[in-house]
Design a protein around this motif. Structure first.
Motif, PDB file in Angstrom:
ATOM      1  N   PRO A 318     -10.931  74.278 -10.191  1.00 52.57           N
ATOM      2  CA  PRO A 318     -11.745  74.850  -9.139  1.00 52.57           C
ATOM      3  C   PRO A 318     -13.078  75.419 -10.049  1.00 52.57           C
ATOM      4  CG  PRO A 318      -9.670  75.569  -8.418  1.00 52.57           C
ATOM      5  CD  PRO A 318      -9.415  74.906  -9.770  1.00 52.57           C
ATOM      6  N   ALA A 319     -12.798  76.196 -11.245  1.00 50.66           N
ATOM      7  CA  ALA A 319     -14.002  76.836 -11.920  1.00 50.66           C
ATOM      8  C   ALA A 319     -14.743  75.798 -12.629  1.00 50.66           C
ATOM      9  CB  ALA A 319     -13.206  77.816 -13.324  1.00 50.66           C
ATOM     10  N   GLU A 320     -14.405  74.486 -12.833  1.00 48.67           N
ATOM     11  CA  GLU A 320     -15.080  73.155 -13.489  1.00 48.67           C
ATOM     12  C   GLU A 320     -16.019  72.890 -12.486  1.00 48.67           C
ATOM     13  OE1 GLU A 320     -11.936  71.740 -16.648  1.00 48.67           O
ATOM     14  OE2 GLU A 320     -12.168  70.724 -14.699  1.00 48.67           O
ATOM     15  N   VAL A 321     -15.654  72.909 -11.084  1.00 48.52           N
ATOM     16  CA  VAL A 321     -16.769  72.135 -10.146  1.00 48.52           C
ATOM     17  C   VAL A 321     -17.845  73.414  -9.785  1.00 48.52           C
ATOM     18  CG1 VAL A 321     -16.764  71.137  -7.865  1.00 48.52           C
ATOM     19  CG2 VAL A 321     -14.741  70.898  -9.325  1.00 48.52           C
ATOM     20  N   ASP A 322     -18.997  73.445 -10.583  1.00 50.92           N
ATOM     21  CA  ASP A 322     -20.005  74.412 -10.473  1.00 50.92           C
ATOM     22  C   ASP A 322     -21.144  73.677 -10.572  1.00 50.92           C
ATOM     23  OD1 ASP A 322     -21.578  76.860 -10.500  1.00 50.92           O
ATOM     24  OD2 ASP A 322     -20.269  77.681 -11.978  1.00 50.92           O
ATOM     25  N   ALA A 323     -21.979  73.694  -9.625  1.00 51.11           N
ATOM     26  CA  ALA A 323     -23.368  73.182  -9.798  1.00 51.11           C
ATOM     27  C   ALA A 323     -24.266  73.793 -10.702  1.00 51.11           C
ATOM     28  CB  ALA A 323     -24.003  72.920  -8.374  1.00 51.11           C
ATOM     29  N   SER A 324     -24.027  75.128 -10.753  1.00 46.41           N
ATOM     30  CA  SER A 324     -24.978  75.708 -11.773  1.00 46.41           C
ATOM     31  C   SER A 324     -24.701  75.591 -13.504  1.00 46.41           C
ATOM     32  CB  SER A 324     -24.814  77.277 -11.571  1.00 46.41           C
ATOM     33  OG  SER A 324     -23.428  77.732 -11.960  1.00 46.41           O
ATOM     34  N   ARG A 325     -23.778  74.607 -13.766  1.00 49.35           N
ATOM     35  CA  ARG A 325     -23.137  74.218 -14.753  1.00 49.35           C
ATOM     36  C   ARG A 325     -23.382  72.983 -14.965  1.00 49.35           C
ATOM     37  NH1 ARG A 325     -17.993  77.601 -15.477  1.00 49.35           N
ATOM     38  NH2 ARG A 325     -17.592  76.645 -17.492  1.00 49.35           N
ATOM     39  N   MET A 326     -24.004  72.192 -14.213  1.00 49.63           N
ATOM     40  CA  MET A 326     -24.218  70.590 -14.050  1.00 49.63           C
ATOM     41  C   MET A 326     -23.982  69.738 -15.403  1.00 49.63           C
ATOM     42  SD  MET A 326     -24.081  68.547 -11.605  1.00 49.63           S
ATOM     43  CE  MET A 326     -24.843  69.093 -10.218  1.00 49.63           C
ATOM     44  N   GLY A 327     -24.643  70.201 -16.472  1.00 45.46           N
ATOM     45  CA  GLY A 327     -24.547  69.436 -17.646  1.00 45.46           C
ATOM     46  C   GLY A 327     -23.263  69.622 -18.327  1.00 45.46           C
ATOM     47  N   GLU A 328     -22.561  70.757 -18.032  1.00 38.84           N
ATOM     48  CA  GLU A 328     -21.144  70.813 -18.548  1.00 38.84           C
ATOM     49  C   GLU A 328     -20.329  69.960 -17.887  1.00 38.84           C
ATOM     50  OE1 GLU A 328     -17.870  74.300 -19.017  1.00 38.84           O
ATOM     51  OE2 GLU A 328     -19.988  74.828 -19.015  1.00 38.84           O
ATOM     52  N   LEU A 329     -20.493  69.822 -16.433  1.00 38.60           N
ATOM     53  CA  LEU A 329     -19.535  69.284 -15.372  1.00 38.60           C
ATOM     54  C   LEU A 329     -19.982  67.811 -15.740  1.00 38.60           C
ATOM     55  CD1 LEU A 329     -17.703  68.806 -12.953  1.00 38.60           C
ATOM     56  CD2 LEU A 329     -19.943  69.020 -11.716  1.00 38.60           C
ATOM     57  N   LEU A 330     -21.080  67.294 -16.045  1.00 34.18           N
ATOM     58  CA  LEU A 330     -21.324  65.708 -16.346  1.00 34.18           C
ATOM     59  C   LEU A 330     -20.532  65.182 -17.409  1.00 34.18           C
ATOM     60  CD1 LEU A 330     -24.689  65.391 -15.015  1.00 34.18           C
ATOM     61  CD2 LEU A 330     -22.963  64.442 -14.011  1.00 34.18           C
ATOM     62  N   ARG A 331     -20.690  66.210 -18.395  1.00 30.59           N
ATOM     63  CA  ARG A 331     -20.053  65.602 -19.688  1.00 30.59           C
ATOM     64  C   ARG A 331     -18.644  65.725 -19.823  1.00 30.59           C
ATOM     65  NH1 ARG A 331     -24.210  69.187 -21.651  1.00 30.59           N
ATOM     66  NH2 ARG A 331     -22.905  70.748 -22.041  1.00 30.59           N
ATOM     67  N   ARG A 332     -17.982  66.690 -19.113  1.00 29.83           N
ATOM     68  CA  ARG A 332     -16.678  67.021 -18.924  1.00 29.83           C
ATOM     69  C   ARG A 332     -16.189  65.558 -17.915  1.00 29.83           C
ATOM     70  NH1 ARG A 332     -16.446  71.523 -17.031  1.00 29.83           N
ATOM     71  NH2 ARG A 332     -15.590  72.530 -19.005  1.00 29.83           N
TER      72      ARG A 332
END
Length: 468
Positions: A318-332
């Motif tokens: 749940p913590a990973e699905v965060d639009a405010s940290r989009m770059g991190e989400l895309l790389r992960r």
């Protein structure tokens, strides 16, 4: 050529030989065990052409294309209850009329979409695929095909999405997913286009990408043993089956040299969409697990026909699905999808291969498979994202009918998963289908999910380069 490539045919006028039989592969057998009339396992393909097609020429071209890909010409062979396998029986010709034509009408496109979801072609007649041609389907807004049209609702008259009022043509392929998948049938349609129009429909070379470096040890990946989130129930409908909405979007941009692909952007947008929807409906945050088909088959005339994709699951906490940290989400997301694509794994995993071993009668295995499916319901993935990618064929039907302007696919959306997102790109545009189980969601829910998906897909290109 093998006998599988060329079924037995009698050219002497004597009695025909016994048709060639092929055992069901693992994917086909599991699907066959779990058939349900209420939610048919169909794949829908919708191809929009700018001009008209000649009925006789198209019927002849599609029938010849089936002969050139004889693995399509099959039906389930009869057998006794104690048999140890289901078998496909290959036929030299179709058992029934495969191509039908629908004249222009007020709601012809919407009705054809609904028919693709309501009934699967029977496995008892060869081939398990049908082609419906909707004639006089005029071009819609944006020079494309009727977007934003849920089945069972009125179409937007500004787009022509639900009507057929022009010179164009829409092809609807309905496929029984127990036997075939969308890319395989698209290959057959590309052969038919080449036979009809005389134009080269050789698949385009895949885009050149730098080799994927699989990064070891993503320690933050949630456990696959924890039950994942379910898509929260919206306003379900009393009628069984699936609902569908299609839309056309711009292909999302990404910075040159990005470590992630468009597929990763689609995966991130899907995760964000479902997480947003569940928050709105008061569901407690749980890990998301999204099934992703991987297809490594070549796209040439020798493409293996059947169910050729393997299924992998991408998991997010749940913590990973965060639009405010989009770059991190895309790389992960990119790290996880690369690792899953590189893994050597059977199509449905080792458990399914063991379950379908022909040791006991197939009827016994069917009962066990259905029981395990019900028991495993809480561990079924949250939803499915199937990205077909860029359509590799021109689908050029000649000077009068022209090239495909848009191609939509949709995959089955049976509960407990209940939601699938299928994407493909043609002519520089992204064509998105959202399909859902009516026991879970209604038409208004589908439209809202479409809007959320469009919002978050746009967000992947706005903030993805910032590294946040």
């Amino acid at each position: 050529m093998t006998t599988v490539d060329h079924p037995a045919r009698d050219g002497t006028g004597g009695p025909a030989r016994r048709p060639v039989r092929v055992p069901f592969p693992v994917v086909d057998e599991v699907a066959r065990h779990c058939l349900q009339e209420a939610e048919p396992e169909t794949v829908h393909i919708e191809v929009h052409l700018p001009g008209p097609l000649d009925r006789d020429r198209l019927t002849a071209a599609f029938t010849e294309a089936l002969r050139r890909h004889p693995r399509v010409l099959m039906r389930e062979a009869p057998g006794r209850w104690y048999r140890r396998r289901y078998e496909w029986e290959l036929t030299p010709e179709p058992d029934t009329a495969v191509v039908s034509f629908t004249p222009p009408g007020r709601d012809s496109l919407r009705a054809a979409r609904a028919r693709c979801l309501e009934a699967a072609p029977p496995l008892s007649a060869s081939p398990p695929v049908r082609l419906e041609v909707v004639e006089g389907a005029g071009p819609a807004a944006n020079g494309g095909a009727g977007p934003d049209t849920p089945t069972g609702t009125s179409a937007d008259p500004a787009t022509g999405a639900g009507s057929g009022n022009g010179n164009g043509t829409v092809l609807f392929l309905t496929i029984n997913h127990t036997a075939l998948d969308g890319p395989a049938c698209l290959r057959v349609l590309a052969t038919a286009a080449e036979l009809y129009g005389g134009r080269d429909n050789t698949p385009a070379a895949p885009p050149v990408r730098s080799p994927d470096a699989v990064e070891p040890g993503d320690a933050g990946t949630p456990s696959v043993w924890a039950p994942p989130a379910r898509v929260a129930s919206g306003a379900p409908e009393p009628t069984p089956g699936n609902g569908l909405i299609v839309t056309e979007l711009a292909v999302p941009r990404r910075p040159q040299g990005s470590p992630y692909t468009v597929n990763d952007q689609l995966m991130a947008a899907t995760a964000l969409t479902v997480a947003h929807w569940n928050r709105e409906h008061g569901q407690r945050p749980r890990p998301l697990r999204i099934t992703m088909p991987v297809d490594d088959r070549p796209r040439g005339a020798d493409m293996p026909i059947g169910n050729g994709t393997r299924l992998v699951e991408v998991t997010f906490s749940p913590a990973e699905v965060d639009a405010s940290r989009m770059g991190e989400l895309l790389r992960r997301t990119a790290t996880r999808t690369r690792a899953l694509k590189a893994a050597d794994r059977p199509q449905l995993g080792h458990g399914a291969a063991l379950l379908t071993a022909p040791v006991v009668p197939v009827a016994w295995r069917a009962a066990v498979t259905r029981g395990l499916r019900r028991a495993a319901g809480p561990w079924t993935s949250t939803c499915l994202l199937s990205n077909i990618g860029r359509i590799p064929y021109a689908l050029d039907f000649g000077e009068e009918a022209g090239r495909a302007r848009a191609v939509w696919f949709s995959a089955p959306a049976r509960t407990p998963r209940g939601l699938t997102v299928t994407t493909a790109s043609t002519a520089g545009r992204l064509h998105v289908s959202l399909r859902w189980s009516r026991s879970l969601l209604g038409h208004g829910d589908g439209a809202h999910l479409r809007d959320l998906f469009e919002h978050y897909l746009h967000a992947t290109e706005e903030t993805g380069a910032s590294g946040r």
